[in-house]
Design an enzyme around this catalytic site. Sequence first.
Site, PDB file in Angstrom:
ATOM      1  N   LYS A   1      -9.880  -5.372 -14.703  1.00 30.90           N
ATOM      2  CA  LYS A   1     -10.846  -5.856 -13.774  1.00 30.90           C
ATOM      3  C   LYS A   1     -11.523  -4.664 -13.330  1.00 30.90           C
ATOM      4  CE  LYS A   1     -11.791  -5.797  -9.459  1.00 30.90           C
ATOM      5  NZ  LYS A   1     -12.699  -5.190  -9.623  1.00 30.90           N
TER       6      LYS A   1
ATOM      7  N   GLY B   1      -7.725   3.623  -7.099  1.00 29.74           N
ATOM      8  CA  GLY B   1      -9.108   3.420  -6.323  1.00 29.74           C
ATOM      9  C   GLY B   1      -8.415   3.825  -5.160  1.00 29.74           C
ATOM     10  N   SER B   2      -8.824   3.417  -4.022  1.00 28.54           N
ATOM     11  CA  SER B   2      -8.070   4.034  -2.344  1.00 28.54           C
ATOM     12  C   SER B   2      -7.481   3.462  -2.246  1.00 28.54           C
ATOM     13  CB  SER B   2      -9.637   3.209  -1.443  1.00 28.54           C
ATOM     14  OG  SER B   2      -9.623   1.705  -1.019  1.00 28.54           O
ATOM     15  N   THR B   3      -6.477   4.702  -1.361  1.00 27.54           N
ATOM     16  CA  THR B   3      -5.320   4.343  -0.890  1.00 27.54           C
ATOM     17  C   THR B   3      -4.830   3.017   0.072  1.00 27.54           C
ATOM     18  OG1 THR B   3      -4.908   6.412  -0.470  1.00 27.54           O
ATOM     19  CG2 THR B   3      -3.627   5.432   0.941  1.00 27.54           C
ATOM     20  N   GLU B   4      -6.114   3.109   0.972  1.00 30.36           N
ATOM     21  CA  GLU B   4      -6.226   1.447   1.606  1.00 30.36           C
ATOM     22  C   GLU B   4      -6.279   0.526   1.049  1.00 30.36           C
ATOM     23  OE1 GLU B   4     -10.105   0.701   3.260  1.00 30.36           O
ATOM     24  OE2 GLU B   4      -9.925  -0.869   4.098  1.00 30.36           O
TER      25      GLU B   4
ATOM     26  N   GLY C   1      -4.246   0.341  -2.681  1.00 33.16           N
ATOM     27  CA  GLY C   1      -3.502   0.397  -2.610  1.00 33.16           C
ATOM     28  C   GLY C   1      -2.504  -0.283  -1.923  1.00 33.16           C
TER      29      GLY C   1
ATOM     30  N   GLU D   1      -2.425   5.140  -8.921  1.00 33.84           N
ATOM     31  CA  GLU D   1      -3.476   6.817  -8.813  1.00 33.84           C
ATOM     32  C   GLU D   1      -4.367   6.688  -7.249  1.00 33.84           C
ATOM     33  OE1 GLU D   1      -3.014   9.071 -10.055  1.00 33.84           O
ATOM     34  OE2 GLU D   1      -2.367   8.376 -12.312  1.00 33.84           O
TER      35      GLU D   1
HETATM   36  P1  NAI Z   1     -11.703   0.543  -3.923  1.00 29.16           P
HETATM   37  O1  NAI Z   1     -10.042   0.840  -3.601  1.00 29.16           O
HETATM   38  O2  NAI Z   1     -11.738  -0.747  -3.075  1.00 29.16           O
HETATM   39  O3  NAI Z   1     -12.056   0.197  -5.134  1.00 29.16           O
HETATM   40  C1  NAI Z   1     -11.289   0.543  -6.875  1.00 29.16           C
HETATM   41  C2  NAI Z   1     -11.290  -1.335  -6.896  1.00 29.16           C
HETATM   42  O4  NAI Z   1     -10.191  -1.727  -6.393  1.00 29.16           O
HETATM   43  C3  NAI Z   1     -12.831  -1.330  -7.542  1.00 29.16           C
HETATM   44  O5  NAI Z   1     -12.170  -2.435  -8.558  1.00 29.16           O
HETATM   45  C4  NAI Z   1     -12.431  -2.774  -6.925  1.00 29.16           C
HETATM   46  O6  NAI Z   1     -12.577  -4.259  -7.153  1.00 29.16           O
HETATM   47  C5  NAI Z   1     -10.766  -3.486  -6.397  1.00 29.16           C
HETATM   48  N1  NAI Z   1     -10.386  -3.650  -5.136  1.00 29.16           N
HETATM   49  C6  NAI Z   1     -10.946  -3.302  -3.835  1.00 29.16           C
HETATM   50  N2  NAI Z   1     -10.615  -3.959  -3.120  1.00 29.16           N
HETATM   51  C7  NAI Z   1      -9.308  -5.278  -3.443  1.00 29.16           C
HETATM   52  C8  NAI Z   1      -7.765  -5.906  -3.227  1.00 29.16           C
HETATM   53  N3  NAI Z   1      -8.422  -6.057  -1.860  1.00 29.16           N
HETATM   54  N4  NAI Z   1      -7.263  -6.282  -4.274  1.00 29.16           N
HETATM   55  C9  NAI Z   1      -7.580  -5.790  -5.204  1.00 29.16           C
HETATM   56  N5  NAI Z   1      -8.777  -5.534  -6.082  1.00 29.16           N
HETATM   57  C10 NAI Z   1      -9.212  -4.594  -5.099  1.00 29.16           C
HETATM   58  O7  NAI Z   1     -12.709   1.713  -3.034  1.00 29.16           O
HETATM   59  P2  NAI Z   1     -14.231   1.377  -3.447  1.00 29.16           P
HETATM   60  O8  NAI Z   1     -14.206   0.937  -2.252  1.00 29.16           O
HETATM   61  O9  NAI Z   1     -15.262   1.546  -4.107  1.00 29.16           O
HETATM   62  O10 NAI Z   1     -14.471   3.148  -2.216  1.00 29.16           O
HETATM   63  C11 NAI Z   1     -13.627   3.275  -1.265  1.00 29.16           C
HETATM   64  C12 NAI Z   1     -13.323   4.567  -1.080  1.00 29.16           C
HETATM   65  O11 NAI Z   1     -11.715   4.847  -2.131  1.00 29.16           O
HETATM   66  C13 NAI Z   1     -14.286   5.898  -1.283  1.00 29.16           C
HETATM   67  O12 NAI Z   1     -14.687   6.715  -0.968  1.00 29.16           O
HETATM   68  C14 NAI Z   1     -13.185   6.911  -1.861  1.00 29.16           C
HETATM   69  O13 NAI Z   1     -12.584   7.436  -0.841  1.00 29.16           O
HETATM   70  C15 NAI Z   1     -11.685   5.916  -2.355  1.00 29.16           C
HETATM   71  N6  NAI Z   1     -11.860   5.762  -4.118  1.00 29.16           N
HETATM   72  C16 NAI Z   1     -11.019   6.545  -4.619  1.00 29.16           C
HETATM   73  C17 NAI Z   1     -10.800   5.751  -6.162  1.00 29.16           C
HETATM   74  C18 NAI Z   1      -9.879   7.276  -6.456  1.00 29.16           C
HETATM   75  O14 NAI Z   1     -10.222   7.779  -7.569  1.00 29.16           O
HETATM   76  N7  NAI Z   1      -8.641   7.671  -6.513  1.00 29.16           N
HETATM   77  C19 NAI Z   1     -11.944   5.580  -6.805  1.00 29.16           C
HETATM   78  C20 NAI Z   1     -12.956   5.175  -5.930  1.00 29.16           C
HETATM   79  C21 NAI Z   1     -13.311   4.723  -4.586  1.00 29.16           C
END
Ligand code: NAI
Length: 498
Positions: A196, A249-252, A254, A271
């Site tokens: 995804k 993605g985000s810790t939240e 995760g 991660e």
């Molecule tokens: P996010 O964690 O919401 O998104 C990352 C992935 O998770 C995307 O594919 C998204 O569609 C998916 N996702 C979102 N909510 C989900 C859920 N409830 N269940 C399953 N999958 C879900 O990150 P977002 O909102 O794009 O960015 C927010 C913050 O997260 C950024 O400002 C940054 O601080 C952090 N982040 C960290 C990353 C890293 O490489 N560690 C990468 C992207 C964001």
Amino acid sequence: MAITTVLPNLQRSVAEFLGKPRKMLVDGKWVEAASGKTFETYNPATGEVLAHVAEGDREDIDRAVKAARRAFESGPWPAMSPSERGRLLLKLADLLESHLEEFAELETLDNGKPVFFSRIVDIPTAVDVFRYMAGWATKVEGSTIPISAHGAQYFAYTLREPLGVVGQIIPWNFPMIMASWKLAPALAVGCTVVLKPAEQTPLTALRLGELALEAGFPDGVLNIVTGFGETAGAALAAHPDVDKVAFTGSTEVGKLILGAATGNLKKVSLELGGKSPNIVFPDADLQAAIPGAANAIFFNQGQCCTAGSRLFVHKSIFDEVVDGVAQAAKRFTIGPGLDPSTNLGPVVSKEQLDRVCGYLESGIREGAKAVVGGHKRSGSGYFVEPTVLVDVKPEMKVVREEIFGPVVTAIPFSEPEEVVRSANHTVYGLAAAVWTRDISKAHRVAAKLRAGTVWINCYNVFDPALPFGGYKQSGWGREMGHAVLELYTETKAVCAQL
Ligand code: NAI
Ligand code: MG
């Protein structure tokens, strides 16, 4: 809107790719979402619509998981030899490499990053990861184990088996690199996958899916469902027939993934975010440390999980280093990623722009001072000025939370013990760096930093052979290197009485 009128100089293959609504890859076929819905992706340099993409949801995830299960249990995939799997991955790497220019343009359009970096970092790195992991396909071994059970003689050994159907959820900051980190090891060991991509940047993964079919991956081995996190992502994380979910993605989110995984106790690897300390000692080579500190935070517009966002500088060189990083910030050519002179592009989305600007405002409100930057650029596109904040306090949000933008907080220190304590004073533990000419101090400090990666006199050096992952709330598990094989295999002990 006809996309080619907005972007006149695109490669023809890219213009054609953007011109049609993009479907999802399920069971070897390109399909619309069950609901028929689509969503839009945007060009972050202009805010204009770039492409229309199928909006997958629970039903689409379910179809993809069923296809992945079928492909895992029957048909050509489980019958393939490790060497055949390795060859498929090598073929995919070759195809990707031969389309490098096209992928670089597409990545830049979707994510915003300067095309220079897409060309020399993003796409070549993905190619390397597929090649490196292709090599592991033939090298995953069990062992023979002498056992001491009474009464008989035994022959005991272990098998390393593919874990099964894997759900992989990836972010938007390095769309192709993240796809390669996830797909390559899972496919190398014989898992099947439902990927995804992030809703902000689904395009290169979809194009990669086309190349995977061309390479000859059997139907259902790699499925790609595009859609939003709260719907498609959540359905994948919760699906009862998924054996493992790998998330970046985000810790939240995760934490939400972990919750969703409890239903069938699927395996989870994460991660997550970071707030990485970058420490400059007074004996450092500042010719290297200053540009190193600038790149540590500004590379990829600061949208790196490893971004060196807390710059700790010894008080005796604080002004010099801060000034050097501020000068580097001023030298960036900010502009659309496709412009070859750009070396700092827009952030990925309007949402990210607002998030970063919210942090800038909160920092200033709490008393921080911007030595350089501090604002978004007016006009279209999601541009933020590279920013150096000083006069910061440990309790400020800009020091504690991941900003994920081109914003660094610079903090003076006096003693090594003090800076190690401050560096570790975070819920995160992804990366850290140390700049010093004293090798003994460098390794002593490296040992004390609670982080999955420590760089000495360098920053953001990655290699497919180096394990990568987080301490504390930066995640679970290690990707890349042979460590990643743990994430996608089960160990079976077999014991025979002779
Ligand atoms: P996010 O964690 O919401 O998104 C990352 C992935 O998770 C995307 O594919 C998204 O569609 C998916 N996702 C979102 N909510 C989900 C859920 N409830 N269940 C399953 N999958 C879900 O990150 P977002 O909102 O794009 O960015 C927010 C913050 O997260 C950024 O400002 C940054 O601080 C952090 N982040 C960290 C990353 C890293 O490489 N560690 C990468 C992207 C964001
Ligand atoms: Mg989110």
